[in-house]
Scaffold this motif. Structure first.
Motif, mmCIF file in Angstrom:
data_model
loop_
_atom_site.group_PDB
_atom_site.id
_atom_site.type_symbol
_atom_site.label_atom_id
_atom_site.label_comp_id
_atom_site.label_asym_id
_atom_site.label_seq_id
_atom_site.Cartn_x
_atom_site.Cartn_y
_atom_site.Cartn_z
ATOM 1 N N THR A 268 59.316 37.537 28.681
ATOM 2 C CA THR A 268 57.851 37.661 28.629
ATOM 3 C C THR A 268 57.321 37.176 27.280
ATOM 4 O O THR A 268 56.300 36.471 27.228
ATOM 5 C CB THR A 268 57.400 39.113 28.867
ATOM 6 N N GLU A 269 58.021 37.514 26.195
ATOM 7 C CA GLU A 269 57.550 37.060 24.874
ATOM 8 C C GLU A 269 57.533 35.533 24.789
ATOM 9 O O GLU A 269 56.560 34.924 24.341
ATOM 10 C CB GLU A 269 58.440 37.634 23.769
ATOM 11 N N TYR A 270 58.605 34.956 25.271
ATOM 12 C CA TYR A 270 58.685 33.482 25.236
ATOM 13 C C TYR A 270 57.564 32.867 26.073
ATOM 14 O O TYR A 270 56.862 31.964 25.635
ATOM 15 C CB TYR A 270 60.060 33.044 25.774
ATOM 16 N N THR A 271 57.347 33.408 27.269
ATOM 17 C CA THR A 271 56.342 32.835 28.169
ATOM 18 C C THR A 271 54.941 32.979 27.590
ATOM 19 O O THR A 271 54.090 32.100 27.715
ATOM 20 C CB THR A 271 56.406 33.527 29.546
ATOM 21 N N LEU A 272 54.694 34.090 26.918
ATOM 22 C CA LEU A 272 53.351 34.343 26.395
ATOM 23 C C LEU A 272 53.054 33.618 25.075
ATOM 24 O O LEU A 272 51.930 33.616 24.600
ATOM 25 C CB LEU A 272 53.144 35.856 26.212
ATOM 26 N N SER A 277 52.731 26.335 32.467
ATOM 27 C CA SER A 277 52.336 25.842 33.792
ATOM 28 C C SER A 277 52.539 26.960 34.803
ATOM 29 O O SER A 277 53.335 27.881 34.564
ATOM 30 C CB SER A 277 53.217 24.651 34.182
ATOM 31 N N PRO A 278 51.820 26.908 35.938
ATOM 32 C CA PRO A 278 52.010 27.948 36.968
ATOM 33 C C PRO A 278 53.482 28.067 37.377
ATOM 34 O O PRO A 278 53.974 29.166 37.637
ATOM 35 C CB PRO A 278 51.154 27.456 38.136
ATOM 36 N N GLU A 279 54.176 26.965 37.376
ATOM 37 C CA GLU A 279 55.602 26.971 37.748
ATOM 38 C C GLU A 279 56.421 27.826 36.764
ATOM 39 O O GLU A 279 57.278 28.621 37.177
ATOM 40 C CB GLU A 279 56.077 25.510 37.748
ATOM 41 N N ALA A 280 56.065 27.632 35.441
ATOM 42 C CA ALA A 280 56.796 28.383 34.394
ATOM 43 C C ALA A 280 56.516 29.878 34.511
ATOM 44 O O ALA A 280 57.411 30.717 34.358
ATOM 45 C CB ALA A 280 56.373 27.872 33.023
ATOM 46 N N TYR A 281 55.232 30.223 34.816
ATOM 47 C CA TYR A 281 54.896 31.653 34.992
ATOM 48 C C TYR A 281 55.680 32.239 36.165
ATOM 49 O O TYR A 281 56.206 33.343 36.105
ATOM 50 C CB TYR A 281 53.396 31.818 35.234
ATOM 51 N N ARG A 282 55.745 31.435 37.254
ATOM 52 C CA ARG A 282 56.478 31.900 38.441
ATOM 53 C C ARG A 282 57.949 32.181 38.084
ATOM 54 O O ARG A 282 58.501 33.231 38.443
ATOM 55 C CB ARG A 282 56.369 30.829 39.539
ATOM 56 N N LEU A 285 58.253 35.309 36.012
ATOM 57 C CA LEU A 285 58.085 36.522 36.836
ATOM 58 C C LEU A 285 59.319 36.793 37.685
ATOM 59 O O LEU A 285 59.710 37.943 37.907
ATOM 60 C CB LEU A 285 56.848 36.378 37.734
ATOM 61 N N GLN A 286 59.947 35.695 38.153
ATOM 62 C CA GLN A 286 61.153 35.871 38.954
ATOM 63 C C GLN A 286 62.277 36.512 38.125
ATOM 64 O O GLN A 286 63.002 37.375 38.612
ATOM 65 C CB GLN A 286 61.612 34.519 39.516
ATOM 66 N N VAL A 287 62.371 36.071 36.872
ATOM 67 C CA VAL A 287 63.397 36.666 35.979
ATOM 68 C C VAL A 287 63.115 38.161 35.804
ATOM 69 O O VAL A 287 64.000 39.008 35.912
ATOM 70 C CB VAL A 287 63.414 35.953 34.605
#
Ligand code: ADP
Length: 464
Positions: A268-272, A277-282, A285-287
């Motif tokens: 979550t820290e890395y993503t935020l 992209s929506p793909e990266a968020y998906r 979230l899957q992780v």
């Protein structure tokens, strides 16, 4: 000695009981002894007087040549045998004329009883100088119409006085004996209650320090108190073991939970950190979802494990049909394999054991799901149950990845997962639960496995 201590209470109880007993025996001895003494003295008095009756004769003339005593009386002599008992012990006897004058013998009440009429063969009492006397009179016909009296006297007060002296001597001795007895009881009690005292000290030290290391000293006596102290020590051992188990479990569990949480946080820290992209968020979230599921499984397994570990008595054993249970559970697990999987169930009927249904279902499920998980498709799994001697054998066999020999013991430890199984989902608690369940059923686990060939887990349950 502490106020309210058992030792003190025993000593006080002992003093009270002994004093009551002494008082009671005093009264009894006084009453019965007094009666008996009185009876004996009365018999003695009558006997002495009766004997004296035969010792008196009236003779017109003195008989020369014998040692008898002669007293001039009326126109002749009274011959008194030398065996005439004037005083014998406490009994006195006197020979009287019908007019009441003492002719021979002794009477301590000569004056006081002078005015008392003679009463033939009667026992009567007289009080004199504050004392009580028993009197017995007997008439003698001496021949020639001569009538005389023998009067016997015995002092009752004298008899009772002897008893009183005896009793007052014991009044001094008894309290000493009672105190001595109480001291002995108190010393014995302190010796016998020493383990209790040691228990009290141990509990106090443990509650002050919070450390369960201390134990009670148990003397080698084999009585109830030492066996209580022994049980207390083994309870402390068990408590210490169980606290240690719980401590290890908590530290293992937090260690296991830390991994998914760390992964989730990192993801979550890395993503935020930046716009994604929506793909990266998906993907992120899957992780998180995957790790969340893993945590859920872990928490569920841990909860089951700790429940079972800490309170096996929550799972009572009843007589149950193991054949039915294995058959039904194994059937519900058919869906674990894919279409090509070969799944066989061989269950011998009517095998009954003392068991807990919930736990046994869990045992079968864990073994069968492991067999599918650690097999490459198409899986070949067999579940079987049969009788052998006094045992029921339950086995789950697969032809999967197998377990290296050096890991075959370790896989039953909590949270242990073999390196070659990392790809499969799991918590490392399944087999430790299986082991625990088989222990609760007094069962034994056997494992045969070879890498690349497969594994067979067999549980031996005792039959009823
Ligand atoms: P989990 O399966 O959740 O990892 P278990 O306690 O059930 O935990 O199993 C511990 C380890 O034992 C597994 O990680 C796996 O390495 C090994 N194992 C268990 N069952 C099998 C099996 N049937 N075949 C091969 N390895 C197994």
């Amino acid at each position: 000695m502490k106020k309210g201590s058992i030792r003190l209470r025993l000593a006080i109880g002992m003093i009270i009981i002994m004093s009551l007993m002494a008082l009671l025996s005093f009264l009894l001895v006084f009453y019965i002894g007094g009666q008996a003494l009185r009876g004996t003295s009365r018999d003695f008095l009558i006997d002495a007087v009766e004997k004296n009756v035969a010792m008196i004769r009236f003779l017109p003339e003195m008989d020369d040549g014998d040692d008898n005593i002669y007293i001039a009386y009326h126109q002749g002599f009274l011959e008194i045998d030398t065996d005439f008992l004037q005083a014998m012990g406490e009994v006195y006897a006197g020979l009287y004329s019908p007019e009441g004058s003492l002719l021979y013998g002794e009477n301590p009440l000569a004056k006081q009883s002078q005015t008392e009429d003679f009463l033939e063969s009667k026992l009567w009492q007289i009080q004199a100088d504050g004392a009580s006397y028993m009197v017995y009179d007997r008439k003698i016909n001496c021949g020639d119409g001569e009538v005389l009296w023998i009067r016997g006297v015995v002092s009752e007060s004298e008899i009772l006085g002897q008893m009183n002296r005896m009793m007052s001597a014991s009044l001094y001795i008894l309290p000493l004996l009672i105190i001595f007895g109480a001291l002995i009881i108190s010393a014995l009690a302190s010796r016998f209650l020493q383990p209790l005292q040691s228990m009290e000290e141990t509990v106090r030290h443990i509650s002050q320090s919070g450390v369960l290391k201390e134990r009670v000293r148990v003397p080698d006596r084999g009585d109830e108190i030492t066996s209580l102290a022994g049980s207390f020590n083994s309870m402390l051992n068990q408590l210490e073991e169980s606290f240690e188990r719980e401590r290890r479990f908590t530290s293992d569990a937090s260690h296991e939970l830390r991994t998914p949480v760390t992964v989730m946080l990192a993801q979550t820290e890395y993503t935020l950190e930046a716009e994604r992209s929506p793909e990266a968020y998906r993907e992120a979230l899957q992780v998180v979802q995957h790790q969340g599921r893993r945590m859920k499984r872990l928490i569920g397994d841990m909860l089951d494990y700790s429940r079972m570990d800490l309170s096996a008595e929550r799972y009572p054993l009843t007589l149950l049909d193991l054949s039915e249970l294995v058959q039904e559970t194994a059937q519900t697990l058919e869906s674990l394999g894919d279409e090509e999987a070969r799944y066989e169930i061989h269950v011998e009927e009517n095998i009954r054991i003392m068991g807990n249904e919930d736990l046994l279902v869990r045992l079968v499920m864990n073994l069968v799901s492991n067999a599918f998980r650690y097999s490459e498709a198409p899986a070949r799994v067999t579940v079987g149950l049969r009788r052998r001697g006094q045992e029921a054998l339950l086995w789950v066999e697969d032809h999967g990845i197998g377990i290296p020999e050096e890991e075959q013991e370790k896989i039953f430890e909590r949270f242990y997962r073999s390196d070659n199984s990392r790809s499969a989902e799991g918590t490392g608690l399944g087999l430790s639960l299986v082991k625990k369940i088989s222990e609760i059923h007094n069962g034994k686990i056997e494992l045969e496995s070879a890498v690349g060939e497969g594994s067979c887990f067999t549980i031996h349950f005792p039959l009823v």
